[in-house]
Design an enzyme around this catalytic site. Sequence first.
Site, mmCIF file in Angstrom:
data_model
loop_
_atom_site.group_PDB
_atom_site.id
_atom_site.type_symbol
_atom_site.label_atom_id
_atom_site.label_comp_id
_atom_site.label_asym_id
_atom_site.label_seq_id
_atom_site.Cartn_x
_atom_site.Cartn_y
_atom_site.Cartn_z
ATOM 1 N N TYR A 1 0.823 -1.217 0.000
ATOM 2 C CA TYR A 1 0.000 0.000 0.000
ATOM 3 C C TYR A 1 0.855 1.264 0.000
ATOM 4 C CZ TYR A 1 -4.096 -2.858 1.018
ATOM 5 O OH TYR A 1 -5.092 -3.779 0.947
ATOM 6 N N ASP B 1 11.394 18.903 -2.049
ATOM 7 C CA ASP B 1 11.243 18.064 -0.856
ATOM 8 C C ASP B 1 12.530 18.114 -0.039
ATOM 9 O OD1 ASP B 1 8.893 17.174 -1.926
ATOM 10 O OD2 ASP B 1 9.612 15.160 -2.430
ATOM 11 N N ILE B 2 12.398 18.130 1.279
ATOM 12 C CA ILE B 2 13.583 18.123 2.141
ATOM 13 C C ILE B 2 14.435 16.886 1.839
ATOM 14 C CG2 ILE B 2 14.356 17.853 4.553
ATOM 15 C CD1 ILE B 2 11.972 19.563 5.374
ATOM 16 N N LYS C 1 -2.305 25.933 -17.560
ATOM 17 C CA LYS C 1 -1.538 26.902 -16.763
ATOM 18 C C LYS C 1 -0.048 26.545 -16.693
ATOM 19 C CE LYS C 1 -4.683 29.783 -15.626
ATOM 20 N NZ LYS C 1 -4.519 31.141 -16.197
ATOM 21 N N THR C 2 0.795 27.514 -16.934
ATOM 22 C CA THR C 2 2.246 27.243 -16.941
ATOM 23 C C THR C 2 2.934 27.613 -15.630
ATOM 24 O OG1 THR C 2 2.830 29.438 -17.780
ATOM 25 C CG2 THR C 2 2.360 27.753 -19.420
ATOM 26 N N ALA D 1 -1.902 8.982 -21.974
ATOM 27 C CA ALA D 1 -1.927 7.909 -22.986
ATOM 28 C C ALA D 1 -2.900 6.825 -22.543
ATOM 29 C CB ALA D 1 -0.526 7.320 -23.131
ATOM 30 N N CYS E 1 3.634 -18.138 -5.820
ATOM 31 C CA CYS E 1 4.225 -18.026 -4.486
ATOM 32 C C CYS E 1 3.206 -18.392 -3.403
ATOM 33 C CB CYS E 1 4.836 -16.640 -4.303
ATOM 34 S SG CYS E 1 6.250 -16.692 -3.183
ATOM 35 N N LEU E 2 2.658 -17.442 -2.670
ATOM 36 C CA LEU E 2 1.650 -17.795 -1.673
ATOM 37 C C LEU E 2 0.489 -18.529 -2.355
ATOM 38 C CD1 LEU E 2 0.840 -17.502 1.345
ATOM 39 C CD2 LEU E 2 -0.447 -15.477 0.684
ATOM 40 N N HIS F 1 8.310 -16.250 -8.916
ATOM 41 C CA HIS F 1 7.494 -15.171 -9.493
ATOM 42 C C HIS F 1 7.778 -15.008 -10.990
ATOM 43 C CE1 HIS F 1 6.075 -13.253 -5.695
ATOM 44 N NE2 HIS F 1 7.117 -13.894 -5.211
ATOM 45 N N GLU G 1 6.125 -13.422 -13.114
ATOM 46 C CA GLU G 1 5.724 -12.086 -13.589
ATOM 47 C C GLU G 1 6.899 -11.118 -13.691
ATOM 48 O OE1 GLU G 1 5.061 -13.384 -10.647
ATOM 49 O OE2 GLU G 1 4.895 -11.907 -9.037
HETATM 50 N N1 GLN Z 1 4.412 -15.534 2.543
HETATM 51 C C1 GLN Z 1 4.954 -16.581 1.746
HETATM 52 C C2 GLN Z 1 6.389 -16.899 2.106
HETATM 53 O O1 GLN Z 1 7.071 -16.107 2.700
HETATM 54 C C3 GLN Z 1 4.815 -16.277 0.265
HETATM 55 C C4 GLN Z 1 5.568 -15.073 -0.190
HETATM 56 C C5 GLN Z 1 5.120 -14.549 -1.521
HETATM 57 O O2 GLN Z 1 4.009 -14.819 -1.982
HETATM 58 N N2 GLN Z 1 5.918 -13.735 -2.163
HETATM 59 O O3 GLN Z 1 6.890 -17.954 1.790
#
Ligand code: GLN
EC number: 6.3.4.2
Length: 538
Positions: free
Chosen positions: A56, A150-151, A190-191, A244, A384-385, A510, A512
């Site tokens: 988040y 930003d500081i 606005k510029t 876009a 993974c999980l 993973h 992805e």
């Molecule tokens: N929480 C699980 C673990 O630590 C899976 C981690 C995850 O999905 N990236 O093994």
Amino acid sequence: MADTKYIFVTGGVTSSLGKGIIAASLAKLLQARGYKTTIQKLDPYINVDPGTLNPYEHGECYVTDDGAETDLDLGHYERFLNVNTSQANNVTTGRIYQSVIEKERKGEFLGKTVQVVPHITNEIKERIQLLGKNGEYDIVITEIGGTVGDIESLPYIEAVRQLMWELGDNNGIVIHLTLVPYLSAAGELKTKPTQHSVKTLMESGIKADILVCRTEHELSDDLREKLALFCNVKREAVIQSIDASTIYDVPNMMLHEGLDTVVLKKLALAEKAAPDLMRWNQFLDRHKNPKDEVHIGLVGKYVELQDSYKSILEAFIHAGAENEVKVNVEYIHSEHITQHVLKNKIAKLDGVLVAPGFGERGIEGKIEAIQYVRENNIPFLGICLGMQMAVIEFARNVLNIKDANSTEMNPNTPNPVIDLMEEQKDITHMGGTMRLGAWDCNVQANSLVAKVYGANKISERHRHRYEFNDKFKGQIEAAGLKATGLNPETGLVEIVELPSHPWFVGVQYHPEYKSTVANPHPLFVAFVKSALQYKKNK
Ligand code: GLN
């Protein structure tokens, strides 16, 4: 100084202007012109890396081959450029200070007072130049996180100022990304915010060479003139970046605006040939002209924030284009899975992906969703999980081990089908201590995944602590859930699949993170294909 040229990208007026996408798009154009280009992101927060951050806060934590837990912008860099990044591509204030303080304790500054200037700024300068050092790249683009003024950004801005001076003419440039807001009551763009932001940068001694202006409406010639005059940049260096419909349009938009040519001119580099975007445009064409569509559920607990699953969403875009189908991703909150959701929502989907995650919240929902798709032959990909939950679901509902669990969720479970490895048991520090980065995996011949990858040796990126518990492997396999991918060194189970089901795959890694425009990930491509097949057979 080395021949590497440096481009610094700063942001003004507001955050979330898409500096990462502009940097990645520029890099794409320079790469497509034949320049070896890389991108680096400097993050002004004090966490050593985003590994300890909740999604988040800054969205997904991206993982590189070398096991660095990084900002999600590195994912865009890899997806656009199709080259690997590493720890050197993402530096935070926490890491900078950690390293300076370690040096201080070792006595490297003995006798001296350690200060922001020069010690912190020197460390920043070193990190920036690290990538350019051994001649591997012609151009290094460094994106400074945060907003000018930003500081927290001040030491970075000062480091850029000094580097610009040291690099000398034509060796470094500053691109400033700003917002040109539209006031509907006045009917005008606005510029002034841009002028003020450029002025703030000037107060730190940095002159912007190029302005990239985010806008919702076309910038008129007059307005471009005005911005050039009052911000002290050349007319051709006022670049419009209009909203876009897809981030993958941005390289072409920047090409059209001439961003790459202004950059090359300012860096005294030859234009070489026009950028070769053939493969890129083929992808865009397929992405924009799908022949069919599928609906895939994404079951997770961070579904309110799209950035939490950034790489998964992008991997679906790549895989969709490859299959010439539009992938409609439907978010399903794992804490809100009821019989109603199963029968009225999940039942109608063409595929379900159960997302990665940490902690107990939402896991029972994930397990119920998996049971439903397993029993109803709906294509399933668990990451993974998501893979761990598939193992738990199978143990509970097929092997009838009702209290099967992961020790992450219940440390005292009598049946820990998912458990910590011995090496992990004594670890108390949270940061950077998971199984991270690229690990080899041997894929069993004739398995579904072997066909999907077209290979029996693969390497994929990991980020987890818990593992499939070998003690249960015999029972689980005998009941039909096969371990078809194993780590060659440790024997750890990396892939499970269910041969009795049309397409049911769980992966401990993973996939992805490795999907790019040029190389859509085979697992996502095959999963989308199976969803399309499932839809057609319905
Ligand atoms: N929480 C699980 C673990 O630590 C899976 C981690 C995850 O999905 N990236 O093994």
